[in-house]
Design a protein around this motif. Structure first.
Motif, PDB file in Angstrom:
ATOM      1  N   ALA A  73      -7.828  -9.550   1.883  1.00 50.17           N
ATOM      2  CA  ALA A  73      -6.368  -9.418   1.871  1.00 50.17           C
ATOM      3  C   ALA A  73      -5.926  -8.164   2.609  1.00 50.17           C
ATOM      4  O   ALA A  73      -4.935  -8.184   3.363  1.00 50.17           O
TER       5      ALA A  73
ATOM      6  N   TYR B 112      -3.207  -8.495  -5.117  1.00 46.01           N
ATOM      7  CA  TYR B 112      -2.103  -8.035  -4.275  1.00 46.01           C
ATOM      8  C   TYR B 112      -1.257  -6.933  -4.911  1.00 46.01           C
ATOM      9  O   TYR B 112      -0.440  -6.323  -4.206  1.00 46.01           O
TER      10      TYR B 112
ATOM     11  N   LEU C 236       0.626  -5.230  -1.895  1.00 48.18           N
ATOM     12  CA  LEU C 236       1.799  -5.914  -1.357  1.00 48.18           C
ATOM     13  C   LEU C 236       3.085  -5.125  -1.537  1.00 48.18           C
ATOM     14  O   LEU C 236       3.875  -4.972  -0.586  1.00 48.18           O
TER      15      LEU C 236
END
Length: 856
Positions: free
Chosen positions: A103, A144, A148
């Motif tokens: 990610a 995340y 994020l």
């Protein structure tokens, strides 16, 4: 594989070779292709050893060169490893070491291609929305959460865009085990981030990504969202993002987001959601006439999605049918895009499948109201409705037109909105719908297509005759006459000709097929040619029979009674043959097979080349036929000579035959040029009124130009050396006094590029190119561009200078010589025309080092 490797200490130094082999399986296509291979790779990845880390690094290293499918297969391996670890309750290290690493690489990768591959891998391995399992949604939140939220507002535009992509794919990103208040707060925070990005983000790509994410979030999670923020975001998409004048990509993304919302039953069934969506649809409908075609296409698909989820009446009420008809009329030339999507929307309103009489009435009303829109819609009808229904509509509209033409027209009273359908409108929609059938279902060489064509032809025949008798003048009527001709020829006769076993039966059936119908016009001749071409493509035996039948028909022309010109009979005068419609149909059929480049003609030529004797018969017939359309017959003779050469194995004898045949065709064409007579027969000129203008094809050099084009293609292919030598000798003789300047110059340039033209021909070639430059600059420039890529250019430049010396006057008052146009053209294409500048032209990129004697 994990249980199999359990007794092995993969962290030991002695297992380095085994670790490398295990790591290579993660990037091996053979393992990623099968389910058992994926299970093995998943077992390697979940081992939490040095081998697992090496396998992960192997995937990252090989990822840039993978396809999207292979990246998704690798993601499936990660998913299987995670599912296996989730059953044991030990996923923390796997998430941190592998999934979070992937990610992070996706969010911060500089390479867009690598980021695309990582996105495909993560979609398969990790990403899930509200439909995912509770364990997977918790994993998404843990992966995340550290990445994020702090990077969705980062200064880097690409990082923000990818963050919005992840948020749209995985919305809502929240811990499923958290309390309801915490989950609601997280969802509201994410909606606020999306809403702010829709209007405040400075980068258009980020705003577009936010639109996509908002549409997916609203479509999938509408029941779980607070109605105030959700309806506000929906209004923002329709009223603000759709009006973004700075970027078509943002407008397209906003319309696609609304499309996703219109396809969601959660929104269209909710009162507030449906009302807000209808208001947003009214705001977005103006983009049917947007300058950008992608925006128009997106708007048309939005209307289609809304009509499918609600009703066609609701879509028309929100947009208005006038806008749709105007758009499809303006996009008539486009076969895809917004016009295709609008046609799919209109087919429910203007072509109800259950009511044939209403179809005809709606078609006439639409043509009277919007003729361009009607032609655009019915021109796509075969792509939108079943072929049988379209064929039935063509027959019904033709019958209605015939009935209307027999009844006197009533004047419309003042105040009446209804206008009676006219025969011209009905003929127009019937012909347009039949044209869509001819482009699609009827173009197939199948028994179903022949039966459908026969049905249309039989149903339209009497109607067409009635319309002709009534004196209707319409260009669309010709299309229906073509339907009559094609239907009659593709039906019973063609089926019998293809199915008959005996030679005599096949010949009789083919003779009936290639004979023009009783209408005896251009449509029937073209229909006969089309049927002959389709028969020839059904097999070698049928191709040979068709070729011999056409050759016999052409030979029969030479045995008909001849008529002399008025005046005293003189010895040696050539007799003219009486016109014959069957011979004209045979010539048209041969041209359809030999000269056209559509799939049907290519199949026919492929079968014909398997029978060399049939090709010989066609070539002999074309060579012996009278010059009714000399350009067509000369082209056929030259093309058949090449086809006869291609139908046999390459040999010196076949090459000599090709040289002889081409030279004979060219000599006959030169004789026509020297005679200077009109070559197009009056009968054929009448048949080709709509295809050839008055000047085209009537000049005496047309056959020579056609033969020279075939000869030039033979020289360019360089597969016939003897033919090339014969053409070179003939071309050098023609250069002195060319029968056609551009044809001879093109052939000479091709021969010079092959090295077959002697140096003495450079001067005449320069003269021919200069004459060509005077009246056709574009064609001559293409020839000069090709010549500039050849060799011995210094000799050609010298020949040009010798030709122009003493012939280029000085410019008055300037005191300098005007440059030769041919030299200027050569210089424009990269040739150094200075004296002595070219020297010995070499093809080597790097010149060789001079030896010692040359250095001094």
């Amino acid at each position: 594989s994990a249980s199999m490797l359990a007794p092995v200490d993969l962290d030991d130094a002695s297992a380095a070779g085994l670790r490398g082999l295990l790591a290579s399986t993660a990037s091996s296509p053979a393992f990623l292709r099968s389910a058992r291979g994926k299970d093995f790779v998943a077992g390697v990845l979940r081992g939490n050893t040095l081998a697992s880390s090496a396998a992960h690094q192997s995937v990252k290293k090989a990822l840039p060169s993978w396809t999207q499918a292979r990246a998704r297969a690798a993601g499936d391996c990660y998913k299987r490893a995670f599912d296996s670890l989730a059953k044991e309750g030990d996923t923390e290290s796997f998430e941190e070491d592998y999934l979070q690493d992937l990610a992070r690489a996706f969010l911060f990768s500089k390479s867009k291609k690598l980021a695309s591959q990582l996105k495909s891998l993560l979609d398969s391995a990790l990403h899930c929305s509200v439909t995912g399992t509770k364990v997977k949604r918790a994993c998404v939140e843990r992966v995340y959460a550290p990445l994020l939220w702090r990077h969705i507002t980062a200064p880097n535009n690409e990082c923000r865009r990818r963050a919005f992509e992840v948020l749209g794919t995985c919305f809502p990103i929240a811990d499923p085990d958290a309390s309801k208040d915490v989950s609601t707060s997280a969802i509201e925070r994410q909606l606020t981030l999306l809403k702010n990005a829709l209007t405040e983000d400075p980068d258009p790509s980020c705003r577009a990504a936010a639109c996509h994410a908002s549409g997916r979030a609203l479509a999938t999670c509408w029941p779980k969202l607070a109605k105030g923020p959700a309806t506000h975001m929906l209004r923002t998409l329709g009223a603000t993002c759709c009006r973004d004048s700075t970027s078509p990509a943002v407008r397209e993304a906003a319309l696609k987001a609304l499309t996703a919302c219109a396809s969601s039953k959660h929104i269209t069934s909710a009162g507030a959601g449906e009302k807000t969506l209808r208001k947003a649809l009214r705001d977005a409908s103006r983009h049917l006439h947007d300058k950008s075609p992608v925006v128009r296409n997106a708007c048309a698909h939005l209307l289609g999605a809304y009509a499918q989820s609600t009703s066609i009446d609701a879509a028309f009420a929100a947009v208005g049918s006038e806008n749709l008809l105007q758009r499809i009329a303006e996009d008539d030339e486009s076969r895809r895009g917004s016009s295709q999507a609008i046609a799919k929307l209109l087919v429910k309103a203007y072509f109800p499948l259950e009511d044939g009489s209403r179809q005809v009435a709606l078609a006439a009303a639409l043509y009277n109201k919007k003729p361009l829109a009607a032609r655009a819609f019915y021109g796509r009808l075969a792509e939108l409705a079943p072929a049988e229904d379209v064929a039935r509509f063509v027959v019904m509209a033709s019958k209605a037109a015939s009935e209307v033409s027999k009844t006197p027209t009533k004047k419309r009273k003042s105040g009446e909105d209804y206008e009676a359908p006219s025969s011209q409108a009905l003929v127009a929609v019937a012909a347009t719908a039949y044209a869509s059938l001819a482009r699609g279902p009827l173009s197939a060489n199948t028994e179903g297509a022949r039966k459908l064509a026969a049905y249309v032809g039989d149903g339209v025949a009497t109607c067409v005759q009635s319309l002709v008798d009534s004196g209707l003048q319409s260009e669309d009527l010709r299309g229906l006459r073509t339907a009559v001709a094609l239907g009659g020829l593709r039906g019973q006769d063609e089926a019998e000709a293809g199915a008959a076993r005996s030679k005599a039966q096949r010949r009789d059936g083919i003779q009936r097929v290639v004979a023009p119908s009783s209408l005896n016009d251009a449509e029937s001749v073209a229909a006969a040619a089309d049927a002959a071409c389709r028969l020839a493509g059904r097999g070698m035996k049928q191709a040979g029979d068709v070729a011999r039948t056409l050759a016999e028909t052409l030979f029969a022309l030479n045995t008909t009674t001849a008529k002399e010109k008025p005046g005293t009979r003189k010895r040696g005068r050539v007799k003219e043959k009486a016109p014959s419609s069957s011979s004209e149909a045979a010539a048209c059929a041969i041209g359809r097979i030999i000269l056209r480049n559509d799939p049907t003609a290519r199949d026919a030529r492929k079968q014909l080349m398997r029978d060399a004797k049939a090709v010989d018969a066609l070539h002999a017939a074309c060579r012996a036929s009278s010059c009714r359309d000399a350009a067509l017959m000369a082209t056929l003779e030259a093309r058949l000579a090449v086809l006869k050469f291609s139908a046999r194995e390459a040999s010196s004898e076949a090459d000599k035959v090709l040289a002889k045949d081409l030279k004979r065709a060219l000599d006959a064409a030169v004789a026509l040029v020297e005679s200077g007579e009109e070559i197009l027969s009056p009968e054929l000129a009448r048949q080709r009124t709509d295809e050839i203008n008055e000047d085209a094809g009537g000049t005496s050099d047309a056959p020579f130009r056609a033969c020279c084009a075939v000869a030039t293609s033979v020289v360019a292919s360089s597969g016939a050396p003897a033919t090339t030598r014969v053409l070179a000798a003939a071309c050098e003789a023609w250069l002195g006094e060319p029968p056609c300047v551009e044809a001879v110059a093109s052939l000479a340039v091709a021969l010079r590029l092959r090295g077959e033209l002697s140096g003495d021909a450079d001067g005449p070639l320069a003269c021919a190119l200069s004459r060509w430059l005077e009246h056709d600059s574009d064609g001559a420039q293409r020839a000069v561009r090709a010549l500039a890529r050849g060799e011995r250019l210094e000799d050609f430049v010298d020949a040009v200078r010798e030709r122009s010396s003493g012939m280029t006057p000085q410019t008055p008052g300037k005191g300098r010589v005007r440059a030769d146009p041919l030299l200027a053209a050569l210089q424009a294409h990269g040739v150094d025309v200075r004296r002595g500048a070219l020297g010995d032209r070499s093809n080597d990129v790097v010149a060789a080092e001079p030896i010692l004697s040359q250095a001094f």
